[in-house]
Design a protein around this motif. Structure first.
Motif, PDB file in Angstrom:
ATOM      1  N   ASN A  48      -9.910 -49.358   6.655  1.00  0.00           N
ATOM      2  CA  ASN A  48     -10.060 -49.359   5.195  1.00  0.00           C
ATOM      3  C   ASN A  48     -11.303 -50.167   4.841  1.00  0.00           C
ATOM      4  OD1 ASN A  48      -8.813 -50.515   2.240  1.00  0.00           O
ATOM      5  ND2 ASN A  48      -8.438 -48.364   2.725  1.00  0.00           N
ATOM      6  N   ASP A 104     -11.810 -52.035  -3.852  1.00  0.00           N
ATOM      7  CA  ASP A 104     -10.772 -52.662  -3.019  1.00  0.00           C
ATOM      8  C   ASP A 104     -10.649 -51.903  -1.707  1.00  0.00           C
ATOM      9  OD1 ASP A 104      -8.367 -53.485  -1.847  1.00  0.00           O
ATOM     10  OD2 ASP A 104      -7.208 -52.183  -3.180  1.00  0.00           O
ATOM     11  N   LEU A 106      -9.613 -53.629   1.139  1.00  0.00           N
ATOM     12  CA  LEU A 106      -9.001 -54.669   1.976  1.00  0.00           C
ATOM     13  C   LEU A 106      -8.036 -54.054   2.982  1.00  0.00           C
ATOM     14  CD1 LEU A 106      -8.384 -57.474  -0.687  1.00  0.00           C
ATOM     15  CD2 LEU A 106      -9.927 -57.585   1.290  1.00  0.00           C
ATOM     16  N   PHE A 107      -7.027 -53.348   2.482  1.00  0.00           N
ATOM     17  CA  PHE A 107      -6.045 -52.730   3.379  1.00  0.00           C
ATOM     18  C   PHE A 107      -5.679 -51.350   2.861  1.00  0.00           C
ATOM     19  CE2 PHE A 107      -5.347 -57.303   3.658  1.00  0.00           C
ATOM     20  CZ  PHE A 107      -5.583 -57.498   5.011  1.00  0.00           C
ATOM     21  N   VAL A 136      -9.631 -48.015  -2.422  1.00  0.00           N
ATOM     22  CA  VAL A 136      -9.931 -47.055  -1.365  1.00  0.00           C
ATOM     23  C   VAL A 136      -8.615 -46.700  -0.667  1.00  0.00           C
ATOM     24  CG1 VAL A 136     -11.156 -46.663   0.798  1.00  0.00           C
ATOM     25  CG2 VAL A 136     -12.245 -47.979  -1.045  1.00  0.00           C
ATOM     26  N   ILE A 138      -5.473 -46.620  -0.816  1.00  0.00           N
ATOM     27  CA  ILE A 138      -4.246 -47.117  -1.452  1.00  0.00           C
ATOM     28  C   ILE A 138      -4.577 -48.502  -2.011  1.00  0.00           C
ATOM     29  CG2 ILE A 138      -1.785 -47.618  -1.085  1.00  0.00           C
ATOM     30  CD1 ILE A 138      -2.247 -46.401   1.778  1.00  0.00           C
ATOM     31  N   SER A 140      -4.501 -52.201  -2.216  1.00  0.00           N
ATOM     32  CA  SER A 140      -4.091 -53.119  -1.143  1.00  0.00           C
ATOM     33  C   SER A 140      -2.816 -53.856  -1.510  1.00  0.00           C
ATOM     34  CB  SER A 140      -5.221 -54.110  -0.862  1.00  0.00           C
ATOM     35  OG  SER A 140      -6.345 -53.400  -0.406  1.00  0.00           O
TER      36      SER A 140
END
Ligand SMILES: NC(=O)C1=CN([C@@H]2O[C@H](COP(=O)(O)OP(=O)(O)OC[C@H]3O[C@@H](n4cnc5c(N)ncnc54)[C@H](O)[C@@H]3O)[C@@H](O)[C@H]2O)[C@@H](O)CC1
Ligand SMILES: [K+]
Length: 470
Positions: A48, A104, A106-107, A136, A138, A140
């Motif tokens: 991600n 975003d 991050l995850f 991005v 989902i 995070s």
């Protein structure tokens, strides 16, 4: 990485290329919606984050001022490659994020536990600026396979995901954290998905339009069981819904004391008296479908009436009170149901029939599937993200849910739509999907001020559209 990613990579598309397409998709979605402005890209350690480095590079190449903040060094080969292609500085994640947009990254699909430390702080700092946040894949903190955040989670104004929506994009509360959702094709091809988005493409080909030779007896005979003298409106809402959706003959079955109030309000819908459950069974004998539950009363009589209808050949739509009366012994109900029958519980009624299933399941699709399997019938679990499941494992999520449906009696009309379609021979799962979708579409068409009496009359506009597009 998802099974689809792995399959694509095994089929020869390098992960790096998929990541490049993913980042490109995010950038195109941003360019289509925002003016040039400062962007902060928050990158996590996985792929991600890798997508995030691609977004940073492509926006920067277009002249956008980009700042990259990373939680940690990349931990995958593809993310390291993309980190290497980003020629600007990478700052630590800590500290306030400046003005402008925030990406975003991050995850995503690899989130394994709740966010903590710097990641949790960064996400918390984004509260109240959802409109500027682009997630991005989902947001995070939200696992892709459920709609339930693990602790703190990003609230985004735009989420760009890849290939297909995941449960997190369609189930609440996750769906509300996503904002607008854009699905980008990154070339993963056809992959089997367990998730069907409920829309006409899923059932329109099997919609029961009348043929030239159709007559009212062949177009579906629907019966609706009325409540007592003071509670007859719900059955009339359902019967009108059934008639509008195309049932040829709709009859309200009413006890003697409710006959007068029903008779005073019916035109095309017919009326027939019954006194005992045996008489109900006889009256329902030639029906193709029967609706029981709307304002039926939580009583032994309602329970016996359901069992009586189950002895006929009619497919049943069991709603509201007719669900609640089986709370002490759901198995008694399940033992008389089959795959043609439909249960339409809201979450409270669902809990009465399937205690603990919603709590134990990771998300509502799984819960509805388990319930349908246990009941041996179609289950429609109501909510802003209504889920429909069949005992054979089919499941669909309604994406057009409308806040205007939060009005007394809307569920009665829904039961009518479903019963009307089933009576015309439509498969019960398809009928529940089509009924729920048309119901929500009709509500959206009306908007503010909607009352349930309006819903049946709005259905023809939706039906005309479906008919023209068939
Ligand atoms: N693999 C591919 O080919 C593609 C992947 N894509 C992207 O890759 C993402 C999935 O990548 P990954 O599987 O690497 O997963 P993520 O990037 O979501 O994160 C996984 C990493 O984060 C760590 N982690 C998980 N939860 C954490 C937590 N709460 N706190 C701290 N660290 C945590 C894990 O140990 C692992 O190192 C997708 O969401 C999508 O954005 C896209 O580029 C499309 C193509
Ligand atoms: K993300």
């Amino acid at each position: 990485m998802t099974a689809a990613d792995r399959a694509a990579i095994a089929a020869g598309t390098p992960g790096e290329m998929l990541m490049e397409r993913a980042g490109q998709g995010v950038v195109e979605a941003i360019l289509a919606r925002f003016e040039v402005q400062p962007v902060t890209v928050l990158c996590g350690p996985g792929n991600n984050g890798g997508d995030g480095y691609v977004v940073a590079r492509l926006l920067s190449e277009r002249g956008w001022p980009v700042e990259v903040r990373a939680l940690a060094e990349p931990a995958t080969d593809d993310a390291r490659t993309m980190r290497g292609r980003w020629s600007g500085p990478v700052k630590p994640l800590s500290g306030p994020v400046g003005e402008g947009l925030v990406v975003d990254a991050l995850f995503g699909a690899g989130l394994a536990r709740p966010l903590d430390g710097l990641a949790a702080a960064a996400v918390t700092a984004l509260t109240n600026r959802a409109e500027q946040v682009i997630a991005v894949d989902i947001p995070s903190g939200l696992p892709g396979d459920t709609g339930a955040p693990l602790g703190v989670a990003v609230c985004a104004g735009l989420t760009v995901t890849f290939h297909a929506r995941k449960p997190a994009h369609v189930l609440e509360p996750g769906r509300s954290l996503c904002g607008e959702i854009v699905v980008v094709d990154i070339g993963l091809g056809e992959t089997p998905t367990r998730l069907v988005e409920n829309g006409p493409e899923a059932w329109a080909a099997r919609f029961p339009w009348p043929e030239t030779h159709s007559h009212k007896h062949a177009r579906g005979r629907l019966i609706v069981v009325s409540g007592d003298a003071w509670s007859t409106g719900a059955a009339r809402l359902a019967s009108r819904g059934g008639l509008r959706i195309g049932a040829g003959l709709v009859t309200i079955l009413s006890t003697e004391e409710a006959l007068a109030s029903n008779a005073a309000h019916l035109e095309a819908v017919m009326l027939k008296p019954f006194a005992t459950e045996l008489e109900l069974e006889q009256a329902a004998d030639h029906a193709d479908a029967a609706i029981i539950g709307p304002a039926a009363g939580v009583s032994e009589t309602t329970l016996l009436n359901v069992l009586a209808l189950a002895r006929t050949g009619a497919a049943l739509v069991i709603d509201a009170d007719a669900i609640t009366v089986f709370r002490d012994d759901p198995e008694e109900l399940f033992s008389v149901l089959d795959r043609d029958d439909v249960l339409t519980p809201h979450p409270g009624e669902f809990e009465r029939l399937f205690p603990g299933v919603l709590k134990a399941a990771p998300e509502r699709i799984t819960a509805a599937r388990r319930a349908a399997e246990r009941a041996g019938s179609v289950v429609l679990l109501k909510g802003p993200d209504t889920v429909i499941a069949a005992p054979d494992g089919r499941a669909a999520v309604n994406l057009n849910g409308s806040p205007w449906l939060a009005t007394a009696g809307s569920g009665d009309v829904l039961a009518g739509f479903i019963g009307g379609l089933v009576s015309q021979g439509m498969d019960s799962f398809d009928a529940a999907c089509a009924g729920a979708w048309i119901h929500a579409e009709a509500a959206a068409l009306h908007g503010p001020g909607l009352i349930s009496e309006d819903l049946p009359g709005l259905a023809p506009r939706i039906l005309r559209r479906l008919y023209a597009e068939r």
